[in-house]
Design a protein around this motif. Structure first.
Motif, short mmCIF file in Angstrom:
data_model
loop_
_atom_site.label_atom_id
_atom_site.label_comp_id
_atom_site.label_asym_id
_atom_site.label_seq_id
_atom_site.Cartn_x
_atom_site.Cartn_y
_atom_site.Cartn_z
N THR A 1 -9.54 -11.28 -34.45
CA THR A 1 -8.18 -10.94 -34.04
C THR A 1 -7.28 -11.01 -35.27
O THR A 1 -7.56 -11.74 -36.23
N CYS A 2 -6.20 -10.26 -35.23
CA CYS A 2 -5.27 -10.25 -36.36
C CYS A 2 -4.69 -11.64 -36.61
O CYS A 2 -4.39 -12.00 -37.74
N HIS A 3 -4.60 -12.43 -35.56
CA HIS A 3 -4.05 -13.78 -35.71
C HIS A 3 -5.00 -14.67 -36.51
O HIS A 3 -4.57 -15.52 -37.27
N SER A 4 -6.31 -14.45 -36.37
CA SER A 4 -7.27 -15.33 -37.03
C SER A 4 -7.50 -14.96 -38.49
O SER A 4 -8.08 -15.75 -39.23
N VAL A 5 -7.07 -13.78 -38.92
CA VAL A 5 -7.30 -13.39 -40.32
C VAL A 5 -6.03 -13.43 -41.17
O VAL A 5 -6.06 -13.08 -42.34
N GLN A 6 -4.94 -13.86 -40.59
CA GLN A 6 -3.69 -13.93 -41.36
C GLN A 6 -3.89 -14.81 -42.58
O GLN A 6 -4.41 -15.92 -42.50
N GLY A 7 -3.51 -14.28 -43.74
CA GLY A 7 -3.59 -15.03 -44.98
C GLY A 7 -4.92 -14.90 -45.70
O GLY A 7 -5.07 -15.38 -46.81
N LEU A 8 -5.90 -14.24 -45.07
CA LEU A 8 -7.21 -14.08 -45.71
C LEU A 8 -7.22 -12.83 -46.59
O LEU A 8 -6.54 -11.85 -46.30
N SER A 9 -8.03 -12.87 -47.62
CA SER A 9 -8.30 -11.68 -48.42
C SER A 9 -9.63 -11.13 -47.97
O SER A 9 -10.60 -11.87 -47.83
N ILE A 10 -9.67 -9.84 -47.72
CA ILE A 10 -10.91 -9.18 -47.29
C ILE A 10 -11.23 -8.13 -48.33
O ILE A 10 -10.44 -7.22 -48.57
N ASP A 11 -12.39 -8.26 -48.95
CA ASP A 11 -12.75 -7.39 -50.07
C ASP A 11 -13.73 -6.29 -49.68
O ASP A 11 -14.47 -5.80 -50.51
N GLU A 12 -13.75 -5.92 -48.44
CA GLU A 12 -14.65 -4.87 -47.99
C GLU A 12 -13.88 -3.95 -47.04
O GLU A 12 -12.80 -4.31 -46.57
N PRO A 13 -14.41 -2.76 -46.79
CA PRO A 13 -13.72 -1.85 -45.86
C PRO A 13 -13.56 -2.49 -44.49
O PRO A 13 -14.45 -3.21 -44.02
N ILE A 14 -12.42 -2.24 -43.86
CA ILE A 14 -12.15 -2.77 -42.52
C ILE A 14 -11.62 -1.65 -41.63
O ILE A 14 -11.09 -0.66 -42.12
N THR A 15 -11.78 -1.84 -40.34
CA THR A 15 -11.15 -0.95 -39.36
C THR A 15 -10.20 -1.82 -38.55
O THR A 15 -10.56 -2.92 -38.13
N ILE A 16 -9.00 -1.32 -38.35
CA ILE A 16 -7.98 -2.04 -37.59
C ILE A 16 -7.83 -1.33 -36.25
O ILE A 16 -7.54 -0.13 -36.20
N PHE A 17 -8.05 -2.07 -35.18
CA PHE A 17 -7.95 -1.54 -33.83
C PHE A 17 -6.61 -1.91 -33.20
O PHE A 17 -5.88 -2.74 -33.71
N ASP A 18 -6.34 -1.28 -32.07
CA ASP A 18 -5.15 -1.58 -31.25
C ASP A 18 -3.85 -1.21 -31.96
O ASP A 18 -2.81 -1.82 -31.72
N THR A 19 -3.88 -0.18 -32.79
CA THR A 19 -2.65 0.26 -33.45
C THR A 19 -1.79 1.12 -32.53
O THR A 19 -0.66 1.42 -32.86
N ASN A 20 -2.32 1.48 -31.39
CA ASN A 20 -1.60 2.36 -30.47
C ASN A 20 -1.14 1.63 -29.20
O ASN A 20 -0.94 2.25 -28.18
N THR A 21 -0.93 0.33 -29.28
CA THR A 21 -0.54 -0.43 -28.10
C THR A 21 0.98 -0.66 -28.10
O THR A 21 1.63 -0.52 -29.13
N THR A 22 1.48 -1.06 -26.97
CA THR A 22 2.91 -1.37 -26.88
C THR A 22 3.27 -2.61 -27.67
O THR A 22 4.44 -2.86 -27.93
N TYR A 23 2.28 -3.42 -28.03
CA TYR A 23 2.54 -4.63 -28.80
C TYR A 23 2.70 -4.34 -30.30
O TYR A 23 3.02 -5.21 -31.07
N ARG A 24 2.42 -3.12 -30.69
CA ARG A 24 2.48 -2.73 -32.10
C ARG A 24 3.70 -1.85 -32.33
O ARG A 24 3.95 -0.91 -31.60
N ASP A 25 4.46 -2.20 -33.31
CA ASP A 25 5.55 -1.33 -33.76
C ASP A 25 5.74 -1.57 -35.25
O ASP A 25 4.96 -2.27 -35.87
N TRP A 26 6.75 -1.01 -35.82
CA TRP A 26 6.92 -1.10 -37.28
C TRP A 26 7.08 -2.53 -37.75
O TRP A 26 6.81 -2.86 -38.89
N GLU A 27 7.52 -3.44 -36.89
CA GLU A 27 7.67 -4.84 -37.30
C GLU A 27 6.31 -5.50 -37.43
O GLU A 27 6.17 -6.51 -38.07
#
Length: 173
Positions: A147-173
Motif C-alpha cells: 500500500t502507498c502508506h507502507s512505502v512512504q519514505g522508501l527508495s525503490i530502485d526498480e520499475p514499479i506500477t502504481i494502482f488506484d490512480t483513478n479512484t475518488t481518493y486520488r486527486d492532485w493533492e
C-alpha cells in the motif's frame, strides 16, 4: 527550530535532463487545472489498463484488497504452490507472542514449512522464528504489492506500477 535548511536540488537524480523533468513534474502535478492522468502521460509514464499487462514485481496500491489481488496475480505467474522454501514473505501485521516478534514491512524468507508450522528467517538480523500456519496467513503476505502508506519514505530502485490512480481518493493533492 531557529535554523531551517531547504534542499532545492535533487541529488539522487544524476542527469540535468532528469532534474529538469522532476521540476516540471512537481510543478504540473500540483497544478489543479491539469488532470493527473494528463501529467502522467506528458512525462512518459507507462500506463496499463488490464492486470494482464502488468510486468513489474514491485507495485503500489491505495487499497489493501487491490494489494491482495496483485500479490495473488503475480504469485500465480511465478509459483504453482502457495508457499515455496526460499520464498520471501512480508509481515503485514506485527506479530508478538512470548519471545517471538515479527515486524511490519520486514522481509522474511521461508526456511521450511509443513501443514501446521512455518519457519522463517529475518536475514538482516539472523533471527529465526517458527509460527503456526494460521499466524502466517494472518500476519504475512507475498512481497509483490504494497500500500502507498507502507512505502512512504522508501527508495525503490526498480520499475514499479502504481494502482488506484483513478479512484475518488486520488486527486492532485
Amino acid at each position: 527550530f531557529p535554523v531551517t535548511i531547504t534542499h532545492e536540488i535533487n541529488k539522487r537524480l544524476k542527469t540535468d535532463e532528469d532534474k529538469k523533468k522532476l521540476e516540471g513534474l512537481k510543478e504540473d502535478i500540483l497544478n489543479v487545472n491539469i488532470p493527473v492522468i494528463q501529467t502522467i502521460q506528458k512525462y512518459g509514464f507507462k500506463t496499463i489498463n488490464n492486470i494482464n499487462e502488468l510486468t513489474t514485481d514491485t507495485n503500489i496500491t491505495y487499497f489493501n484488497f487491490r494489494r491482495q489481488d496483485i500479490n495473488a496475480h503475480i504469485h500465480k505467474k511465478i509459483h504453482t504452490e502457495k508457499y515455496v522454501e526460499g520464498m520471501e514473505l512480508i509481515c503485514k501485521k506485527t506479530y508478538i507472542k512470548k519471545d517471538i516478534r515479527a515486524y511490519v514491512n520486514y522481509i522474511y524468507r521461508i526456511l521450511e514449512f509443513n501443514d501446521d508450522t512455518m519457519t522463517l528467517v529475518d536475514e538482516n538480523e539472523g533471527t529465526i522464528i517458527e509460527l503456526s500456519m494460521k499466524d502466517i496467513n494472518e500476519h504475512f503476505t507475498y512481497p509483490y504489492a504494497f500500500t502507498c502508506h507502507s512505502v512512504q519514505g522508501l527508495s525503490i530502485d526498480e520499475p514499479i506500477t502504481i494502482f488506484d490512480t483513478n479512484t475518488t481518493y486520488r486527486d492532485w493533492e
